[in-house]
Design a protein around this motif. Sequence first.
Motif, PDB file in Angstrom:
ATOM      1  N   ARG A   1      82.328 -35.029  12.822  1.00 56.64           N
ATOM      2  CA  ARG A   1      82.400 -34.031  14.169  1.00 56.64           C
ATOM      3  C   ARG A   1      81.904 -32.860  13.613  1.00 56.64           C
ATOM      4  O   ARG A   1      81.787 -32.531  12.453  1.00 56.64           O
ATOM      5  CB  ARG A   1      83.933 -33.954  14.622  1.00 56.64           C
ATOM      6  CG  ARG A   1      84.441 -35.107  15.203  1.00 56.64           C
ATOM      7  CD  ARG A   1      85.698 -35.064  15.590  1.00 56.64           C
ATOM      8  NE  ARG A   1      85.825 -33.953  16.848  1.00 56.64           N
ATOM      9  CZ  ARG A   1      87.201 -34.005  17.516  1.00 56.64           C
ATOM     10  NH1 ARG A   1      88.151 -34.441  16.940  1.00 56.64           N
ATOM     11  NH2 ARG A   1      86.925 -33.193  18.520  1.00 56.64           N
TER      12      ARG A   1
ATOM     13  N   GLU B   1      93.433 -29.483  12.419  1.00 55.20           N
ATOM     14  CA  GLU B   1      93.682 -29.927  14.107  1.00 55.20           C
ATOM     15  C   GLU B   1      92.565 -29.617  14.715  1.00 55.20           C
ATOM     16  O   GLU B   1      91.977 -28.575  15.030  1.00 55.20           O
ATOM     17  CB  GLU B   1      94.791 -29.259  14.505  1.00 55.20           C
ATOM     18  CG  GLU B   1      96.163 -28.971  13.915  1.00 55.20           C
ATOM     19  CD  GLU B   1      96.798 -30.429  13.594  1.00 55.20           C
ATOM     20  OE1 GLU B   1      96.704 -31.317  14.563  1.00 55.20           O
ATOM     21  OE2 GLU B   1      97.419 -30.860  12.846  1.00 55.20           O
TER      22      GLU B   1
ATOM     23  N   GLU C   1      83.382 -27.347  19.358  1.00 57.96           N
ATOM     24  CA  GLU C   1      82.427 -28.359  18.834  1.00 57.96           C
ATOM     25  C   GLU C   1      81.243 -28.473  19.695  1.00 57.96           C
ATOM     26  O   GLU C   1      80.858 -27.936  20.625  1.00 57.96           O
ATOM     27  CB  GLU C   1      83.161 -29.812  19.503  1.00 57.96           C
ATOM     28  CG  GLU C   1      82.852 -31.045  18.865  1.00 57.96           C
ATOM     29  CD  GLU C   1      83.823 -32.039  18.968  1.00 57.96           C
ATOM     30  OE1 GLU C   1      83.445 -33.120  18.536  1.00 57.96           O
ATOM     31  OE2 GLU C   1      84.736 -32.028  19.508  1.00 57.96           O
TER      32      GLU C   1
ATOM     33  N   GLU D   1      91.860 -30.776  17.534  1.00 56.44           N
ATOM     34  CA  GLU D   1      92.186 -30.114  18.817  1.00 56.44           C
ATOM     35  C   GLU D   1      92.176 -28.626  18.853  1.00 56.44           C
ATOM     36  O   GLU D   1      91.569 -28.048  19.938  1.00 56.44           O
ATOM     37  CB  GLU D   1      93.546 -30.699  19.357  1.00 56.44           C
ATOM     38  CG  GLU D   1      93.867 -32.027  19.473  1.00 56.44           C
ATOM     39  CD  GLU D   1      94.031 -32.820  17.942  1.00 56.44           C
ATOM     40  OE1 GLU D   1      94.553 -32.207  17.252  1.00 56.44           O
ATOM     41  OE2 GLU D   1      93.574 -33.831  17.840  1.00 56.44           O
ATOM     42  N   GLU D   2      92.559 -27.987  18.003  1.00 55.79           N
ATOM     43  CA  GLU D   2      92.472 -26.376  17.856  1.00 55.79           C
ATOM     44  C   GLU D   2      90.777 -25.984  17.707  1.00 55.79           C
ATOM     45  O   GLU D   2      90.509 -24.860  18.071  1.00 55.79           O
ATOM     46  CB  GLU D   2      93.221 -25.920  16.492  1.00 55.79           C
ATOM     47  CG  GLU D   2      94.698 -26.142  16.823  1.00 55.79           C
ATOM     48  CD  GLU D   2      95.264 -25.360  15.545  1.00 55.79           C
ATOM     49  OE1 GLU D   2      94.721 -24.944  14.778  1.00 55.79           O
ATOM     50  OE2 GLU D   2      96.649 -25.896  15.369  1.00 55.79           O
ATOM     51  N   TRP D   3      90.078 -27.035  17.361  1.00 59.58           N
ATOM     52  CA  TRP D   3      88.558 -26.548  17.113  1.00 59.58           C
ATOM     53  C   TRP D   3      87.690 -26.914  18.366  1.00 59.58           C
ATOM     54  O   TRP D   3      86.514 -26.761  18.365  1.00 59.58           O
ATOM     55  CB  TRP D   3      88.204 -27.120  15.752  1.00 59.58           C
ATOM     56  CG  TRP D   3      88.508 -26.494  14.614  1.00 59.58           C
ATOM     57  CD1 TRP D   3      89.631 -26.537  13.856  1.00 59.58           C
ATOM     58  CD2 TRP D   3      87.684 -25.706  13.755  1.00 59.58           C
ATOM     59  NE1 TRP D   3      89.672 -25.823  12.926  1.00 59.58           N
ATOM     60  CE2 TRP D   3      88.423 -24.972  12.805  1.00 59.58           C
ATOM     61  CE3 TRP D   3      86.445 -25.049  14.247  1.00 59.58           C
ATOM     62  CZ2 TRP D   3      87.964 -24.029  11.655  1.00 59.58           C
ATOM     63  CZ3 TRP D   3      85.805 -24.258  13.043  1.00 59.58           C
ATOM     64  CH2 TRP D   3      86.719 -23.774  12.050  1.00 59.58           C
ATOM     65  N   ALA D   4      88.531 -27.659  19.354  1.00 64.84           N
ATOM     66  CA  ALA D   4      87.618 -28.298  20.354  1.00 64.84           C
ATOM     67  C   ALA D   4      86.485 -27.404  21.059  1.00 64.84           C
ATOM     68  O   ALA D   4      85.530 -27.813  21.350  1.00 64.84           O
ATOM     69  CB  ALA D   4      88.543 -28.933  21.219  1.00 64.84           C
ATOM     70  N   GLU D   5      87.028 -26.219  21.033  1.00 63.47           N
ATOM     71  CA  GLU D   5      86.131 -25.144  22.000  1.00 63.47           C
ATOM     72  C   GLU D   5      85.095 -24.950  21.357  1.00 63.47           C
ATOM     73  O   GLU D   5      84.073 -24.246  21.801  1.00 63.47           O
ATOM     74  CB  GLU D   5      87.164 -23.975  22.453  1.00 63.47           C
ATOM     75  CG  GLU D   5      87.356 -22.998  21.251  1.00 63.47           C
ATOM     76  CD  GLU D   5      88.102 -21.893  21.541  1.00 63.47           C
ATOM     77  OE1 GLU D   5      87.444 -20.922  22.027  1.00 63.47           O
ATOM     78  OE2 GLU D   5      89.311 -21.713  21.484  1.00 63.47           O
TER      79      GLU D   5
END
Length: 90
Positions: free
Chosen positions: A4, A70, A78, A72-76
Motif C-alpha cells: 500500500r 493502523e 493513501e 485505517e488511520e493512514w487512509a486519508e
Amino acid sequence: MVSRYFRRRWHESRGDEFDIWGYATYYFDAAEDGWPVRQVEVYDSGPVLRYGPAHREDRFGGLGQGQLDEFEEWAEWEITAAEFERQWNE
C-alpha cells in the motif's frame, strides 16, 4: 507481497544539521504488515532522499524504523502505486 502506498506531509523540523532543508513530504511503499519497504522524502528546499532494500540508510537518514500500524488511520494519505513510482523513479 501486497503493498500500500502513502503520501504524508510532515510539518516538523528534522532537528538536526539539515533543518535548513525545511519541511518534507514523505512517500511510503508499505508491506501488508505495515513495515516500510521503500521511502522517498521530498524537502521544501530541494533535496530528495530515497531509501529501500538496496539503500537502507546514509548520513542524512534512513528507511523508517516503525510500522504504519493502523492502515485505517493512514487512509486519508493513501495514493496509487503509480504516484509512488513517479517519485521513486525521478
